[in-house]
Scaffold this motif. Structure first.
Motif, PDB file in Angstrom:
ATOM      1  N   GLU A 231       0.836  -1.209   0.000  1.00  0.00           N
ATOM      2  CA  GLU A 231       0.000   0.000   0.000  1.00  0.00           C
ATOM      3  C   GLU A 231       0.872   1.262   0.000  1.00  0.00           C
ATOM      4  OE1 GLU A 231      -3.136   0.185  -0.439  1.00  0.00           O
ATOM      5  OE2 GLU A 231      -3.798  -1.883  -0.049  1.00  0.00           O
ATOM      6  N   VAL A 232       1.938   1.225   0.786  1.00  0.00           N
ATOM      7  CA  VAL A 232       2.809   2.407   0.874  1.00  0.00           C
ATOM      8  C   VAL A 232       3.497   2.653  -0.475  1.00  0.00           C
ATOM      9  CG1 VAL A 232       4.829   3.417   2.023  1.00  0.00           C
ATOM     10  CG2 VAL A 232       3.123   2.191   3.363  1.00  0.00           C
ATOM     11  N   ILE A 233       3.908   1.560  -1.127  1.00  0.00           N
ATOM     12  CA  ILE A 233       4.527   1.725  -2.449  1.00  0.00           C
ATOM     13  C   ILE A 233       3.501   2.309  -3.426  1.00  0.00           C
ATOM     14  CG2 ILE A 233       5.473   0.460  -4.437  1.00  0.00           C
ATOM     15  CD1 ILE A 233       6.887  -1.372  -2.400  1.00  0.00           C
ATOM     16  N   GLU A 234       2.278   1.789  -3.365  1.00  0.00           N
ATOM     17  CA  GLU A 234       1.243   2.260  -4.288  1.00  0.00           C
ATOM     18  C   GLU A 234       0.862   3.727  -4.021  1.00  0.00           C
ATOM     19  OE1 GLU A 234      -2.369  -0.014  -4.402  1.00  0.00           O
ATOM     20  OE2 GLU A 234      -2.851   0.695  -6.420  1.00  0.00           O
ATOM     21  N   SER A 235       1.014   4.157  -2.779  1.00  0.00           N
ATOM     22  CA  SER A 235       0.647   5.535  -2.436  1.00  0.00           C
ATOM     23  C   SER A 235       1.606   6.546  -3.057  1.00  0.00           C
ATOM     24  CB  SER A 235       0.670   5.721  -0.915  1.00  0.00           C
ATOM     25  OG  SER A 235       2.012   5.779  -0.454  1.00  0.00           O
ATOM     26  N   LYS A 236       2.772   6.076  -3.469  1.00  0.00           N
ATOM     27  CA  LYS A 236       3.829   6.927  -4.020  1.00  0.00           C
ATOM     28  C   LYS A 236       4.257   8.012  -3.025  1.00  0.00           C
ATOM     29  CE  LYS A 236       1.874   7.068  -8.501  1.00  0.00           C
ATOM     30  NZ  LYS A 236       1.712   7.918  -9.653  1.00  0.00           N
ATOM     31  N   PHE A 245      12.621  11.103  -1.289  1.00  0.00           N
ATOM     32  CA  PHE A 245      12.857   9.728  -1.743  1.00  0.00           C
ATOM     33  C   PHE A 245      11.589   8.900  -1.508  1.00  0.00           C
ATOM     34  CE2 PHE A 245      14.488   5.406  -1.581  1.00  0.00           C
ATOM     35  CZ  PHE A 245      15.379   5.405  -2.635  1.00  0.00           C
ATOM     36  N   PRO A 246      11.230   7.994  -2.443  1.00  0.00           N
ATOM     37  CA  PRO A 246      10.021   7.173  -2.254  1.00  0.00           C
ATOM     38  C   PRO A 246      10.110   6.305  -0.997  1.00  0.00           C
ATOM     39  CG  PRO A 246      10.845   6.994  -4.514  1.00  0.00           C
ATOM     40  CD  PRO A 246      11.889   7.732  -3.724  1.00  0.00           C
ATOM     41  N   THR A 247       9.187   6.518  -0.069  1.00  0.00           N
ATOM     42  CA  THR A 247       9.225   5.839   1.228  1.00  0.00           C
ATOM     43  C   THR A 247       9.122   4.324   1.094  1.00  0.00           C
ATOM     44  OG1 THR A 247       8.214   7.797   2.174  1.00  0.00           O
ATOM     45  CG2 THR A 247       8.144   5.793   3.501  1.00  0.00           C
ATOM     46  N   GLY A 248       8.216   3.866   0.248  1.00  0.00           N
ATOM     47  CA  GLY A 248       7.999   2.422   0.103  1.00  0.00           C
ATOM     48  C   GLY A 248       9.262   1.701  -0.353  1.00  0.00           C
ATOM     49  N   ALA A 295       5.344   1.333  10.764  1.00  0.00           N
ATOM     50  CA  ALA A 295       6.520   1.334   9.877  1.00  0.00           C
ATOM     51  C   ALA A 295       7.485   0.221  10.266  1.00  0.00           C
ATOM     52  CB  ALA A 295       7.216   2.692   9.931  1.00  0.00           C
ATOM     53  N   GLY A 296       7.710   0.069  11.580  1.00  0.00           N
ATOM     54  CA  GLY A 296       8.601  -0.989  12.042  1.00  0.00           C
ATOM     55  C   GLY A 296       8.071  -2.364  11.650  1.00  0.00           C
ATOM     56  N   PHE A 297       6.757  -2.523  11.766  1.00  0.00           N
ATOM     57  CA  PHE A 297       6.086  -3.784  11.403  1.00  0.00           C
ATOM     58  C   PHE A 297       6.284  -4.077   9.912  1.00  0.00           C
ATOM     59  CE2 PHE A 297       1.835  -5.627  10.116  1.00  0.00           C
ATOM     60  CZ  PHE A 297       2.042  -6.896  10.662  1.00  0.00           C
ATOM     61  N   ALA A 298       6.056  -3.075   9.066  1.00  0.00           N
ATOM     62  CA  ALA A 298       6.108  -3.296   7.621  1.00  0.00           C
ATOM     63  C   ALA A 298       7.532  -3.423   7.101  1.00  0.00           C
ATOM     64  CB  ALA A 298       5.386  -2.166   6.895  1.00  0.00           C
ATOM     65  N   ALA A 299       8.447  -2.684   7.709  1.00  0.00           N
ATOM     66  CA  ALA A 299       9.827  -2.701   7.207  1.00  0.00           C
ATOM     67  C   ALA A 299      10.685  -3.725   7.945  1.00  0.00           C
ATOM     68  CB  ALA A 299      10.451  -1.314   7.313  1.00  0.00           C
ATOM     69  N   VAL A 405      -2.644   3.465   5.389  1.00  0.00           N
ATOM     70  CA  VAL A 405      -3.142   2.163   5.830  1.00  0.00           C
ATOM     71  C   VAL A 405      -4.671   2.171   5.868  1.00  0.00           C
ATOM     72  CG1 VAL A 405      -3.255   0.601   7.813  1.00  0.00           C
ATOM     73  CG2 VAL A 405      -1.054   1.567   7.102  1.00  0.00           C
ATOM     74  N   LEU A 406      -5.252   3.268   6.321  1.00  0.00           N
ATOM     75  CA  LEU A 406      -6.710   3.304   6.482  1.00  0.00           C
ATOM     76  C   LEU A 406      -7.441   3.495   5.150  1.00  0.00           C
ATOM     77  CD1 LEU A 406      -7.152   5.326   9.800  1.00  0.00           C
ATOM     78  CD2 LEU A 406      -7.578   2.890   9.423  1.00  0.00           C
TER      79      LEU A 406
END
Lengths: 599, 304
Positions: A231-236, A245-248, A295-299, A405-406
């Motif tokens: 989702e974070v990558i898709e959010s750009k 820099f792209p966060t995802g 963020a810690g969970f996803a990364a 996320v929401l």
């Protein structure tokens, strides 16, 4: 390590202050990473870092005393010489200068003598931007001793500074002054990042939950790390600290490295004119904790660090309380929300160094070293904190995560423009009617933003707008229709940076502003690489000669040398500080006839 | 027969038979373009090594083969296609397909400016290498103004011990002495970088004199100093008296007589007197490093 010490010994008070920090932090991180916290404790107790205290601290932490001294001597908030225990740091940066900082400095000098001199246990000094630009002029007052105090004051008056120097405590400033936008009803429903600031009690975890807090965390845990990352990558979502820099991609790259990995929140907001992260941390501290857990969970990071600039005592109080509350309620620690998720957050306090906002200098600072940037590659996602894969995100960047996320990455990307997605916080100060943090979708023009803040203040006649801070660029009154996006500003030869917007009216002498910026980079260069260490000095010298109307040779020859110095700083410096140290100066010279005809 | 115990992780000394090294693998090679020429180098090669192996002379100041690259002087910068800023050749590793220009206009400008910035702020009179580079790149430090206009690091010489002097007016802050005093050689940590920005400098804690510091007088910092900021007291005295004359000097390699290690000494003599002792970097065991005896324990010879 076999260390050698001089005979200087710590006082019992210094020893107690040092011991308290070392005992409080019995974690598994290398002991050296306690060095900055220990130096803060010494400075707060004794008012300076004495040779005896440094010996004692270095002995406990296994740091050679020469290195410990090099670290202490690097940071502006530590003094390696005995000085007055009560110090007033008066901001004289662009935004405060536009609102009476010089007058305040004159008053301080009248009361306490020249800057930097001990006057009955009190002293004052000039400071770079304190991140209180919406309440300019700002002051940061520290009083060392058994009951040490640290307070940020704004708008600061000489009488209040005097009282603070004598130990009086003032209540923290209201959110209404910092985020004036929330009072506007029409904006209320549209705000994302600011929606709780000034509305929800920042002290209370219950109030945070009632206002929608932790809903994103629960959803993230249900989705799983891979889905959150997608989702974070898709959010750009692009980083809001300045580099965009792209966060995802950053998260993905770190996740590919081996554990242990770390998450670092860059809260060392020091770009002159930037105060959005402070407003978020003071007004919605639980949101940052929630965002970091996600963020810690996803990364794939089990431990998070918040590197907070030392001049933000109120943000520190709020964050430390929020972390304590979250630990108590099972949102931090070993078994988050009953899932087998582990995450902990530690707050590290900076000590007066703009360079530590540079991500690799920040890592060195957490590790108890001088804030000198590292060479890249390797990038922090490959070898970052303690040599491990590390994600470094700005506060505002992280606060976008719960919304992604929401609402989903796709919906998030629907706001803003194709290449700049979401909403953005803008820091308005200087000659604007209602200074403060404003949230708007990417794509708003400079003109619309200034109107939102009530238009030009001061004389009402706009001369120039500094966008992006000292590392940014000037826009001319004819460029107000520039869209405030990453790509739009790049097209105008500028950069959004940390979204600083400082309009200056026609009473401002731009030569003074440029001298201030030149002096700022000279003071804040870490000194590691030649182009920046000497280049910033030569840049300031040339600006000084030009401003005084005493060029060496001709104005044209001075400007030609200045241009070459600018290019070598941009081309050959190690980090972003040197690479942008000439950008505001160059943009001003290209747009305004500042030194023309002054031979 | 002895029983081999489980490895003690707290004390990882080799307890069993000596480890057997795996057979040497041929390093993977990659191809890069250097100034338009295709060059094949081993993976992990730095751009500096690649350039040198291709016969391209790249200037360096803070780089030394025996020390970890700190890439701070920025004189070795080269232009890599696709990279916004220039990159330091000394530490950047070659990547397959990289196109590198080592002598473009941008590169030459940066190198010239680095030299001008240094020479306008530091006394480079005893740094022949810098002077040679300045001629090569046409550096004119006086563009920044004569003394009094351009700020310098001028300061009094520190003479606080019998063996060597520290003249930080000649220091370009290359970090080599700090590295040699620290983990790269001596592990003594007597000096570090203190201060910040233009005020950054090499210092002991609180600037205490060397005899009060951790210094063990190995002199390995002198061995790596590229500017003469760190100098044998003998050489400093002779230069001051106008007696130092390298054209009258001979260098003789010999073995240090003091202990069983057998370090190579290069003895510099002038008029049949020893004036200083160095050690060759190429020596694979000691890599230019000596101890106090090898480096300084010869002055009695001159006292016959």
């Amino acid at each position: 390590m076999d260390l050698h010490f001089t005979n200087a010994a710590a006082t019992p008070e210094e020893k107690a202050a040092i011991d308290a920090v070392v005992e409080r932090n019995g974690g598994e991180a290398p002991r050296r990473s306690l060095l900055l916290a220990v130096l803060h404790a010494i400075q707060n107790r004794a008012g300076w870092i004495s040779p005896g205290a440094l010996n004692y601290a270095c002995g406990l932490l296994g740091v050679p005393p020469a290195e410990g001294f090099g670290v202490a001597d690097f940071y502006a908030l530590f003094s390696t010489r005995e000085q007055a225990p009560a110090v007033a740091h008066i901001c004289d940066d662009v935004a405060c200068r536009a609102r009476g900082a010089e007058k305040l400095c004159v008053e301080m000098e009248k009361e306490h003598g020249p800057a930097g001199t001990n006057c009955d246990g009190k002293m004052w000094r000039r400071s770079p931007c304190l991140g209180m630009c919406e309440r300019a002029p700002a002051a940061f007052v520290t009083v060392a001793g058994p009951q040490a105090t640290e307070q940020a004051l704004g708008a600061a008056h000489a009488a209040d500074i005097e009282a603070a120097l004598q130990g009086k405590r003032f209540p923290a400033g209201g959110a209404g002054a910092s985020a004036p936008q929330w009072g506007q009803k029409a904006e209320q429903g549209r705000l994302k990042l600011l929606r709780r600031v000034g509305q929800t009690n920042p002290d209370s975890i219950e109030a945070f939950r009632d206002a929608g807090g932790f809903a994103a965390l629960e959803r993230a845990l249900a989705l799983g790390p891979a889905a959150v990352l997608a989702e974070v990558i898709e959010s750009k979502l692009a980083g809001r600290g300045g580099a965009a820099f792209p966060t995802g991609l950053k998260w993905k790259s770190a996740r590919e490295g081996a554990a242990p990995r770390y998450l670092v929140c860059n809260a060392d907001e020091s770009e002159p004119g930037t105060f959005k992260d402070r407003v978020l941390m003071e007004g919605d501290p639980f949101a940052l904790v929630e965002a970091m857990i996600i963020a810690g969970f996803a990364a794939g990071c089990e431990r998070g660090y918040i590197y907070l600039r030392g001049e933000y005592p109120e943000a520190r109080r709020q964050l430390e309380r929020a972390i304590r509350e979250c630990s108590k309620h099972g949102f931090l620690g070993g078994n988050i929300l009953g899932k087998s998720l582990r995450f902990e957050i530690e707050v590290c306090i900076g000590a007066g160094a703009y360079i530590c906002g540079e991500e690799t200098a920040l890592l060195n600072s957490i590790e108890g070293r001088r804030g000198e940037p590292r060479n890249k590659p390797p990038f922090p996602t490959q070898a970052g904190l303690f040599g491990r894969p590390t994600v470094i995100n700005n506060v505002e960047t992280l606060l976008n995560i719960p919304h992604i996320v929401l609402e989903g990455g796709k919906a998030f990307a629907g706001t803003g423009t194709e290449r700049s997605t979401g909403t953005k916080l803008f820091c308005l100060s200087g000659h604007v009617a209602r200074p403060g943090v404003y949230e708007a979708p990417f794509g708003i023009t400079l003109r619309e933003l200034l109107e939102m803040a009530g238009g030009i203040g001061g004389t009402g006649k706009l001369q120039a707008v500094l966008v992006g801070g000292a590392a940014g660029a000037f826009l001319a009154p004819g460029e107000l229709d520039t869209p405030l996006t990453f790509e739009g500003l790049r097209g105008a030869g500028a950069a959004l940076g940390s979204a600083v917007v400082i309009p200056l009216d026609d009473s401002v002498d731009l030569r003074d502003v440029l001298l201030g910026i030149g002096g700022f980079f000279r003071d804040e260069s870490c000194g590691q690489c030649v182009p920046c260490r000497v280049g910033t000095v030569r840049q300031e010298e040339i600006l000084r000669r030009l401003a005084a109307g005493k060029p060496m040779g001709s104005v044209a020859s001075e400007l030609a040398v200045l241009k070459e110095v600018g290019q070598v700083m941009r081309d050959a410096s190690i980090c972003g500080l040197g690479q942008t140290a000439s950008s505001a100066v160059e943009s001003a010279l290209s747009k305004f006839a500042i030194f023309k005809g002054r031979t | 027969m002895s029983v081999q115990k489980a490895p003690d992780l707290k004390n990882p000394l080799p307890r069993g038979p000596l480890p057997v090294f795996p057979p040497e693998r041929m390093a993977k090679t990659i191809e890069i373009t250097l100034d338009g020429r295709k060059v094949t180098v081993a993976e992990g090669t730095t751009l500096l090594e690649a350039a040198r192996s291709a016969g391209i002379d790249t200037p360096t100041l803070c780089f030394l083969e025996t020390l970890t690259p700190v890439n701070v002087c920025r004189i070795c910068v080269v232009e890599v296609e696709g990279s916004r800023a220039l990159v330091p050749a000394c530490s950047r590793k070659a990547e397959a397909g990289m196109a590198v220009r080592t002598d473009s206009e941008r590169v030459r400008l940066s190198r010239r400016l680095v030299l001008e910035l240094l020479a306008s702020s530091v006394d480079v009179s005893t740094a022949p290498q810098i002077q040679e580079y300045m001629r090569r790149y046409g550096a004119k430090p006086e563009r920044f103004g004569a003394a009094g206009h351009a700020e310098t690091v001028a300061q009094p010489v520190k003479i606080d011990n019998e063996l060597y002097v520290r003249d930080y007016a000649k220091c370009i802050l290359c970090y080599k002495c700090v590295e040699a005093c620290g983990v790269d050689a001596q592990n003594t940590f007597a000096i570090a970088v203190a201060g910040r920005g233009f005020g950054a400098r090499i210092s002991t804690e609180y600037n205490v004199p060397l005899p009060d510091s951790a210094c063990v007088y190995c002199g390995n910092c002198i061995g790596v100093c590229p500017t003469g900021a760190l100098m044998f007291r003998s050489e400093h005295g002779m230069r001051k008296a106008g007696d130092w004359d390298e054209t009258r000097q001979t260098r003789t390699d010999t073995i240090c007589p003091y202990c069983g290690v057998g370090c190579t000494l290069t003895v510099h003599t002038q008029d049949e007197k020893i004036v200083k002792v160095t050690s060759p970097l190429e020596q694979p065991i000691t890599r230019g490093n000596l101890c106090i005896k090898g480096r300084f324990g010869w002055e009695w010879i001159n006292q016959k």
